[in-house]
Design a protein around this motif. Structure first.
Motif, short mmCIF file in Angstrom:
data_model
loop_
_atom_site.label_atom_id
_atom_site.label_comp_id
_atom_site.label_asym_id
_atom_site.label_seq_id
_atom_site.Cartn_x
_atom_site.Cartn_y
_atom_site.Cartn_z
N ARG A 1 4.42 6.61 14.68
CA ARG A 1 4.72 7.11 13.35
C ARG A 1 3.70 6.58 12.35
O ARG A 1 3.23 5.44 12.48
N LEU A 2 3.38 7.37 11.35
CA LEU A 2 2.48 6.92 10.29
C LEU A 2 3.23 6.07 9.27
O LEU A 2 2.65 5.18 8.65
N VAL A 3 4.51 6.34 9.09
CA VAL A 3 5.33 5.56 8.16
C VAL A 3 6.43 4.87 8.96
O VAL A 3 7.18 5.53 9.70
N ALA B 1 0.83 -1.20 0.00
CA ALA B 1 0.00 0.00 0.00
C ALA B 1 0.87 1.25 0.00
O ALA B 1 0.57 2.24 -0.71
N TYR B 2 1.94 1.25 0.79
CA TYR B 2 2.85 2.40 0.80
C TYR B 2 3.52 2.56 -0.57
O TYR B 2 3.58 3.68 -1.10
N ASP B 3 3.99 1.47 -1.13
CA ASP B 3 4.67 1.54 -2.43
C ASP B 3 3.78 2.16 -3.50
O ASP B 3 4.27 2.82 -4.41
N ALA B 4 2.47 1.94 -3.39
CA ALA B 4 1.53 2.39 -4.41
C ALA B 4 1.12 3.85 -4.24
O ALA B 4 0.42 4.40 -5.10
N ARG C 1 12.10 -2.06 4.14
CA ARG C 1 10.92 -1.61 3.41
C ARG C 1 10.07 -0.69 4.29
O ARG C 1 9.91 -0.92 5.50
N LYS C 2 9.51 0.32 3.66
CA LYS C 2 8.61 1.21 4.37
C LYS C 2 7.18 0.70 4.27
O LYS C 2 6.80 0.05 3.28
N HIS D 1 -7.34 3.45 0.65
CA HIS D 1 -6.29 3.11 -0.31
C HIS D 1 -5.61 1.79 0.05
O HIS D 1 -5.41 0.91 -0.80
N ALA D 2 -5.26 1.65 1.34
CA ALA D 2 -4.47 0.50 1.79
C ALA D 2 -5.24 -0.81 1.79
O ALA D 2 -4.64 -1.88 1.83
N THR D 3 -6.57 -0.73 1.74
CA THR D 3 -7.38 -1.95 1.81
C THR D 3 -8.09 -2.23 0.49
O THR D 3 -9.11 -2.92 0.46
N GLN D 4 -7.54 -1.72 -0.61
CA GLN D 4 -8.04 -2.09 -1.91
C GLN D 4 -7.82 -3.58 -2.15
O GLN D 4 -6.92 -4.20 -1.56
N ARG D 5 -8.63 -4.14 -3.03
CA ARG D 5 -8.64 -5.59 -3.23
C ARG D 5 -7.25 -6.16 -3.51
O ARG D 5 -6.90 -7.24 -3.03
N GLU D 6 -6.44 -5.43 -4.28
CA GLU D 6 -5.14 -5.99 -4.68
C GLU D 6 -4.16 -6.13 -3.51
O GLU D 6 -3.18 -6.86 -3.61
N PHE D 7 -4.44 -5.45 -2.39
CA PHE D 7 -3.56 -5.52 -1.23
C PHE D 7 -4.10 -6.44 -0.14
O PHE D 7 -3.47 -6.57 0.91
#
Length: 296
Positions: free
Chosen positions: A198-200, A151-154, A208-209, A238-244
């Motif tokens: 931290r958020l990140v 999710a972060y990478d995207a 990896r972040k 964003h982070a819980t979209q199907r692809e993730f």
């Protein structure tokens, strides 16, 4: 048969074969599993009919069990049906009966159906969690997992830069209020005082972040509450979209272990008139993600 791990989702999650968790792990097996956790974030072990003691022993291969300064629940120790080191994620009372639909503890448990990371509300958030399915209902009860690294990478570069140094405040008060449970005693409110995270986050081994999101996060330091919650909701969507996301359909005696530093998860609805007996062990993290001296 040697231990093997096969990826079962396009971006994360491995299924482990060739290991019996009722027996002590060899050093090589423990190393392979730890490396698998660093790579996949979630590992699935099938057909592991283990006892509580065996589950605790397995979990301790990867660190020390979590010891919290303050409770992470409203259940009193005297009301627990399980021993030390095991968290009861079932729908059962101390005497093994299905919990009432109007019980405070049941209302509190419903917060687990929101996306979260275990113990993000603690000063030192959790490392790994391991959940063992001792009895599963005939319908529902899946656990969903989301890969927060992918999710972060995207994220686009602007959002990555914006999120990099943000500090969130996490509390069980926030997550339980989100499902309408606000019936907390003064003692419980004091126990659930917000902590900063931290958020990140950057993984200590892989580098990896990942986004450190959770329903427990209800504020961002320096932001207004409405703007912070809107932003956190947008990031969570964003982070819980199907692809993730991987949805685990439980079988009896499954054990699933996940890394709370790189994933979120949530429980799904099930027939509450049937027994769902799930038992969790949790490893403590190494350090706070941020200093707490000025936490709210």
């Amino acid at each position: 048969m040697a231990l093997t791990i096969n990826q079962i989702h396009p971006v994360f999650v491995g299924e482990v074969s060739g290991v019996d968790l009722t027996k002590p792990l060899s050093r090589d097996e423990a190393v392979a599993i730890e490396e698998g956790m660093n790579r996949y974030g979630v590992l699935v072990f099938r057909d592991q009919n283990i006892t509580d003691e065996q589950q605790v022993a397995f979990t301790k291969n990867f660190g020390d069990l979590e010891v919290k300064e303050k409770p992470g629940n409203i259940r009193k120790a005297a009301e627990s049906r399980l021993g030390a080191g095991i968290s009861d994620l079932s729908n059962l009372t101390k005497d093994g009966q299905i919990i009432s639909a109007d019980d405070r503890q049941w209302f509190f448990k419903l917060g687990d159906r929101l996306w979260h990371s275990d113990s993000s509300y603690a000063v030192i958030p959790a490392k790994f969690s391991a959940l063992s399915a001792r009895a599963v209902p005939s319908w529902g009860g899946n656990t969903d997992f989301a890969d927060m690294r992918a999710a972060y990478d995207a994220l686009d570069d602007r959002t990555k830069a914006e999120a990099e140094d943000l500090i969130c405040e996490h509390s069980l008060i926030y997550s339980r209020a989100a499902v309408g449970f606000t019936d907390l005693t003064p003692e419980e409110i004091a126990n659930f005082k917000p902590v900063r995270q931290r958020l990140v986050r950057t993984h200590q081994v892989t580098g990896r972040k990942s986004l450190f999101l959770s329903s427990h996060a209800g504020a961002i330091v320096g932001w207004t509450i409405p703007e912070a919650r809107s932003y956190l909701r947008e990031l969570t969507e964003h982070a819980t979209q199907r692809e993730f996301v991987y949805s685990h359909q439980w079988r009896q005696y499954d054990l699933v272990m996940w890394d709370n530093r790189t994933t979120m998860h949530r429980a799904k609805r099930f027939d509450r008139n049937e027994v769902r007996d799930m038992r969790r062990t949790t490893l403590g993290g190494d350090s706070p993600t941020v200093e707490q001296a000025e936490a709210a």
